[in-house]
Design an enzyme around this catalytic site. Structure first.
Site, PDB file in Angstrom:
ATOM      1  N   GLY A 109      57.081  40.780  56.478  1.00 29.21           N
ATOM      2  CA  GLY A 109      55.941  40.028  55.953  1.00 29.21           C
ATOM      3  C   GLY A 109      56.317  39.413  54.622  1.00 29.21           C
ATOM      4  N   GLY A 128      54.585  36.219  52.810  1.00 31.03           N
ATOM      5  CA  GLY A 128      53.157  36.276  52.503  1.00 31.03           C
ATOM      6  C   GLY A 128      52.868  36.442  51.019  1.00 31.03           C
ATOM      7  N   GLY A 129      51.582  36.600  50.727  1.00 29.23           N
ATOM      8  CA  GLY A 129      51.125  36.692  49.338  1.00 29.23           C
ATOM      9  C   GLY A 129      51.663  37.904  48.598  1.00 29.23           C
ATOM     10  N   ILE A 130      51.789  39.017  49.286  1.00 32.91           N
ATOM     11  CA  ILE A 130      52.414  40.206  48.686  1.00 32.91           C
ATOM     12  C   ILE A 130      53.926  40.141  48.881  1.00 32.91           C
ATOM     13  CG2 ILE A 130      52.640  42.735  48.813  1.00 32.91           C
ATOM     14  CD1 ILE A 130      49.712  42.742  49.911  1.00 32.91           C
ATOM     15  N   ARG A 185      37.455  46.262  54.816  1.00 36.26           N
ATOM     16  CA  ARG A 185      38.792  46.634  55.281  1.00 36.26           C
ATOM     17  C   ARG A 185      38.758  46.832  56.802  1.00 36.26           C
ATOM     18  NH1 ARG A 185      42.418  48.034  51.038  1.00 36.26           N
ATOM     19  NH2 ARG A 185      41.338  48.150  49.050  1.00 36.26           N
ATOM     20  N   ILE A 196      52.186  49.169  53.569  1.00 34.82           N
ATOM     21  CA  ILE A 196      51.259  48.518  52.638  1.00 34.82           C
ATOM     22  C   ILE A 196      50.106  47.881  53.400  1.00 34.82           C
ATOM     23  CG2 ILE A 196      51.052  46.536  51.053  1.00 34.82           C
ATOM     24  CD1 ILE A 196      53.897  47.188  50.059  1.00 34.82           C
ATOM     25  N   ASP A 222      46.494  52.169  43.555  1.00 32.97           N
ATOM     26  CA  ASP A 222      45.373  52.946  43.028  1.00 32.97           C
ATOM     27  C   ASP A 222      45.789  53.685  41.752  1.00 32.97           C
ATOM     28  OD1 ASP A 222      43.974  52.134  45.316  1.00 32.97           O
ATOM     29  OD2 ASP A 222      44.703  53.863  46.450  1.00 32.97           O
ATOM     30  N   ARG A 264      46.203  51.093  38.883  1.00 33.94           N
ATOM     31  CA  ARG A 264      44.885  50.718  38.345  1.00 33.94           C
ATOM     32  C   ARG A 264      44.285  51.852  37.509  1.00 33.94           C
ATOM     33  NH1 ARG A 264      43.185  47.941  44.034  1.00 33.94           N
ATOM     34  NH2 ARG A 264      43.604  45.776  43.438  1.00 33.94           N
ATOM     35  N   HIS A 292      43.056  55.282  50.787  1.00 36.75           N
ATOM     36  CA  HIS A 292      43.345  54.017  50.118  1.00 36.75           C
ATOM     37  C   HIS A 292      42.272  52.969  50.433  1.00 36.75           C
ATOM     38  CE1 HIS A 292      45.680  50.923  48.156  1.00 36.75           C
ATOM     39  NE2 HIS A 292      45.882  50.247  49.272  1.00 36.75           N
TER      40      HIS A 292
END
Length: 339
Positions: A33, A36-38, A112, A142, A175, A178, A202
């Protein structure tokens, strides 16, 4: 910790500081992936990691461009881009660590759960390929919802006869990232010195930061702890709303994913006492999967650590999260076992 980023502006400098190829084992990391954005910022961060010798970037489209771009960064690893299902096996072969940020991101108003069917199908296919081409790799999941995608992966690996519970991780590091950031801001302490374990799952209320165990200690009021807990649980939504529906937490997630992958690589290389929180097969509670601190080593999970002493507020949070986490785990298992 992920210290190499700050000093890697001069890539050659890294090699002079004891990171020469002969002193660090060769390690192949695959990112599934990667366009992609991540995936894109994660690909860059893994390119900056001196522990990586080969970086395989895979996606269903656009990977050659990402790979060409990242390959120009003057660090140790060789980069190869793979596109489309027919090249997935080649991307995976010989991988030590496979990181999976593949899937669609959450959009405003989307739970989600809404993501579930799309991402669950993607994960199921990728894990079948991992079982075939690199069954001994450490798998860092992820793709959301992690509370369900990790059980899906476990079932796929069981069916293939390759399941090793020590080698499957749900990446919950965001998590922790943050919780550390928000705690440091409220406690007015240096964020680099902060540690906060985050347990449970998560998503939403399944995310349980243990601020009673945070270091350095700060005597925060109960209402501050409750506000910090809620903000940690709602961190993803905070970003989705701030991006006005045009994205989700991609940059902070890539950073968190890179930290966890770095910890896995250090463990594989025999660095002692590498401890991170992760969503893994567990007997810490009655649930089959649970996030808590784990000690990483040459086999992946060397030890799943207990929860330690909890405050009354945390004990209540733990009991409240269990039904939701249990339902998410069961949903993943059920999905994996449908045709």
């Amino acid at each position: 910790m992920f210290r190499f980023v700050a000093r890697s502006a001069a890539g050659k400098h890294l090699l002079r500081r004891g990171y020469a190829t002969e002193s660090v084992p060769d390690r192949k990391v695959a990112v599934l992936g990667a366009a992609g954005g991540i995936g894109q910022p994660l690909a860059l961060l893994m390119k900056l990691n001196p522990l990586v010798s080969q970086l395989a970037l895979y996606d269903i489209a656009n990977t050659p461009g990402v790979a060409a771009d990242v390959s120009h960064v003057n660090t140790r690893s060789e980069v190869a881009g793979y596109v489309g299902e027919e090249q997935l096996g080649k991307a995976l072969e010989g991988s030590d660590v496979v990181i999976i940020p593949a899937g669609v991101p959450r959009k405003p108003g989307m739970t989600r759960d809404d993501l579930f069917n799309i991402n669950a199908g993607i994960v199921k296919g990728l894990c079948a390929a991992i079982a075939k081409y690199c069954p001994n790799a450490l798998v860092n999941m992820i793709s959301n919802p992690v509370n369900s995608t990790v059980p899906i992966a476990a079932e796929v690996f069981k069916k293939a006869g390759t399941y090793d519970e020590k080698k499957l991780f749900g990446v919950t590091t965001l998590d922790v990232v943050r919780a550390k950031t928000f705690y440091a801001g409220k406690a007015k302490v240096n964020v680099a010195d902060v540690n906060v374990p985050v347990v449970g799952g998560h998503a939403g209320i399944t995310i349980l930061p243990l601020f009673s165990q945070a270091t350095p200690k700060a005597n925060l009021a109960e209402e501050d702890i409750k506000a910090l807990t809620k903000r940690t649980q709602d961190g993803g939504t905070e970003v989705v709303e701030a991006k006005a529906g045009k994205g989700s937490a991609t940059l902070s997630m890539a950073y968190a994913g890179a930290i966890f992958a770095d910890a896995c690589l250090k463990g594989l290389n025999g660095v002692p006492d590498v401890v991170e929180c992760s969503f893994v097969q567990s007997t810490v509670t009655e649930l089959p999967f649970f996030a808590s601190k784990v000690r990483l080593g040459k086999n992946g999970v060397e030890e799943v650590l207990g929860l330690g002493p909890l405050s009354d507020y945390e004990k209540e949070g733990l009991e409240n999260l269990k039904p939701e986490l249990k339902a998410s785990i069961e949903k993943g298992i059920k999905f994996a076992n449908q045709s």
